[in-house]
Design an enzyme around this catalytic site. Structure first.
Site, PDB file in Angstrom:
ATOM      1  CG  ASN A 188       4.693   4.233   5.348  1.00 26.09           C
ATOM      2  OD1 ASN A 188       4.070   3.209   5.644  1.00 26.09           O
ATOM      3  ND2 ASN A 188       5.528   4.274   4.328  1.00 26.09           N
ATOM      4  CG  ASP A 204       8.154   7.058   7.495  1.00 25.39           C
ATOM      5  OD1 ASP A 204       7.931   5.823   7.416  1.00 25.39           O
ATOM      6  OD2 ASP A 204       8.184   7.800   6.481  1.00 25.39           O
ATOM      7  CG  HIS A 230      -2.898   4.704   8.681  1.00 25.36           C
ATOM      8  ND1 HIS A 230      -2.347   3.509   8.280  1.00 25.36           N
ATOM      9  CD2 HIS A 230      -4.199   4.663   8.294  1.00 25.36           C
ATOM     10  CE1 HIS A 230      -3.289   2.779   7.699  1.00 25.36           C
ATOM     11  NE2 HIS A 230      -4.408   3.450   7.685  1.00 25.36           N
ATOM     12  CB  CYS A 269      -6.236  24.031  26.130  1.00 29.37           C
ATOM     13  SG  CYS A 269      -5.806  22.312  26.467  1.00 29.37           S
TER      14      CYS A 269
HETATM   15  N1  APR Z   1      10.514  -3.129  -0.638  1.00 29.34           N
HETATM   16  C1  APR Z   1       9.216  -3.249  -1.017  1.00 29.34           C
HETATM   17  N2  APR Z   1       8.271  -3.860  -0.254  1.00 29.34           N
HETATM   18  C2  APR Z   1       8.671  -4.353   0.928  1.00 29.34           C
HETATM   19  C3  APR Z   1      10.006  -4.269   1.391  1.00 29.34           C
HETATM   20  C4  APR Z   1      10.947  -3.627   0.539  1.00 29.34           C
HETATM   21  N3  APR Z   1      12.238  -3.504   0.879  1.00 29.34           N
HETATM   22  N4  APR Z   1      10.075  -4.884   2.603  1.00 29.34           N
HETATM   23  C5  APR Z   1       8.836  -5.319   2.891  1.00 29.34           C
HETATM   24  N5  APR Z   1       7.989  -5.018   1.889  1.00 29.34           N
HETATM   25  C6  APR Z   1       6.557  -5.291   1.785  1.00 29.34           C
HETATM   26  C7  APR Z   1       6.136  -6.597   2.439  1.00 29.34           C
HETATM   27  O1  APR Z   1       6.215  -7.658   1.501  1.00 29.34           O
HETATM   28  C8  APR Z   1       4.678  -6.278   2.812  1.00 29.34           C
HETATM   29  O2  APR Z   1       3.795  -6.632   1.747  1.00 29.34           O
HETATM   30  O3  APR Z   1       5.898  -4.271   2.486  1.00 29.34           O
HETATM   31  C9  APR Z   1       4.662  -4.771   2.997  1.00 29.34           C
HETATM   32  C10 APR Z   1       4.537  -4.350   4.447  1.00 29.34           C
HETATM   33  O4  APR Z   1       3.274  -4.769   4.917  1.00 29.34           O
HETATM   34  P1  APR Z   1       2.856  -4.377   6.412  1.00 29.34           P
HETATM   35  O5  APR Z   1       3.996  -4.687   7.330  1.00 29.34           O
HETATM   36  O6  APR Z   1       1.520  -4.992   6.649  1.00 29.34           O
HETATM   37  O7  APR Z   1       2.719  -2.794   6.374  1.00 29.34           O
HETATM   38  P2  APR Z   1       1.507  -1.938   5.795  1.00 29.34           P
HETATM   39  O8  APR Z   1       0.872  -2.629   4.628  1.00 29.34           O
HETATM   40  O9  APR Z   1       2.028  -0.571   5.595  1.00 29.34           O
HETATM   41  O10 APR Z   1       0.477  -1.923   7.029  1.00 29.34           O
HETATM   42  C11 APR Z   1      -0.662  -1.116   6.888  1.00 29.34           C
HETATM   43  O11 APR Z   1      -1.210  -1.542   9.215  1.00 29.34           O
HETATM   44  O12 APR Z   1      -0.597  -1.707  11.424  1.00 29.34           O
HETATM   45  C12 APR Z   1      -1.156  -0.880  10.491  1.00 29.34           C
HETATM   46  O13 APR Z   1      -1.111   1.439  10.662  1.00 29.34           O
HETATM   47  C13 APR Z   1      -0.319   0.355  10.325  1.00 29.34           C
HETATM   48  O14 APR Z   1      -0.074   1.697   8.336  1.00 29.34           O
HETATM   49  C14 APR Z   1       0.026   0.371   8.844  1.00 29.34           C
HETATM   50  C15 APR Z   1      -1.028  -0.536   8.236  1.00 29.34           C
END
Ligand code: APR
Length: 237
Positions: free
Chosen positions: A96, A98, A113, A143
């Site tokens: 993340n 954030d 990231h 710069c």
């Molecule tokens: N609590 C726990 N898990 C959750 C919740 C919640 N409230 N809401 C969603 N999820 C889970 C979803 O089921 C999913 O498996 O979080 C996951 C989010 O997956 P992605 O949207 O693919 O996010 P992420 O895995 O962080 O993506 C990885 O992809 O686009 C790039 O750089 C970006 O860091 C990011 C990377």
């Protein structure tokens, strides 16, 4: 004397910030459902249309600043402090961008990231804390040339801190993935790397991820509920 679980490697993804109101990427209605990553999250997109890319990250930065940490962020921070006090380690590696882990109290957050709240000069590579919108005409504070970008890892770029991450994984007793779909490498490969090292693995997610079968233990539900419960069950609540 460190607790029985003395070194935990925690990988977090967008799901841990979902209950703070920040969208995930691949869930229905997620960020990549609404926006095209090829137009907004690649070096080529930035070269072709910097204003649109800067606007996208300005919008995400404002959202991140308006969000608040949730109980999952705070529970991880407490566990990090408890393990450190007991001579152990909770290595917090996040995908993340954030700052909710930091605002939830975590001390050693590794942003593989990059970070929305940092900017980078494309001319001299200077990076610096930045909580405001970035405009194409903003000069670099070092710069003085223009060409600032978010200090974010775009698709096709090398993630950050990979050596420190590999070293932390190699010394861990437990690997925990929280709120990540297991879609993007190298982060998606860490569970297999942990298994090869003989490290116990646990998935804490809303629903099974793409590589759920690789986890020894799986807990499903909203992170704000199950992360505190999981850590408490391991004596780190
Ligand atoms: N609590 C726990 N898990 C959750 C919740 C919640 N409230 N809401 C969603 N999820 C889970 C979803 O089921 C999913 O498996 O979080 C996951 C989010 O997956 P992605 O949207 O693919 O996010 P992420 O895995 O962080 O993506 C990885 O992809 O686009 C790039 O750089 C970006 O860091 C990011 C990377």
């Amino acid at each position: 004397m460190a607790s029985p679980l003395s070194r935990i490697f925690v990988l977090t993804g967008a799901g841990i910030s979902a209950e703070s109101g920040l969208g995930t990427f691949r869930d229905r209605g997620g960020i990549w459902d609404r926006f095209d990553p090829l137009r907004l999250a690649t070096p080529e997109a930035f070269a072709a249309d910097p204003d649109t890319v800067l606007d996208f990250y300005n919008w995400r930065r404002r959202n991140a600043l308006a969000a608040e940490p949730n109980p999952a962020h705070r529970a991880l921070a407490r566990a990090e402090a408890r393990l450190a006090a007991a001579g152990g380690e909770l290595f917090l590696c996040t995908q993340n961008v954030d700052d909710l882990h930091e605002r939830g109290g975590a001390r050693g957050v590794v942003h593989m990231h990059g970070e929305l709240l940092r900017a980078r000069c494309t001319q001299c590579a200077h990076t610096f804390a930045c909580r405001d919108d970035i405009a194409r005409t903003d000069p670099c504070p070092r710069c003085a040339r223009i060409g600032l970008r978010p200090d974010i890892v775009w698709f096709g770029e090398m993630p950050m801190h990979l050596e420190a991450i590999d070293a932390a994984l190699a010394r861990a007793d437990l690997f925990v993935a929280v709120g990540t779909s297991g879609s993007v490498y190298p982060a998606a490969g860490y569970v297999a790397q942990a298994r090869r090292l003989g490290i116990r693995t646990c998935e804490v997610n809303l629903e099974p991820s793409d590589n759920a079968a690789l986890f020894d233990e799986r807990r499903y539900g909203p992170a704000g509920e199950i992360v505190p419960a999981f850590l408490a069950a391991h004596g780190l609540g």
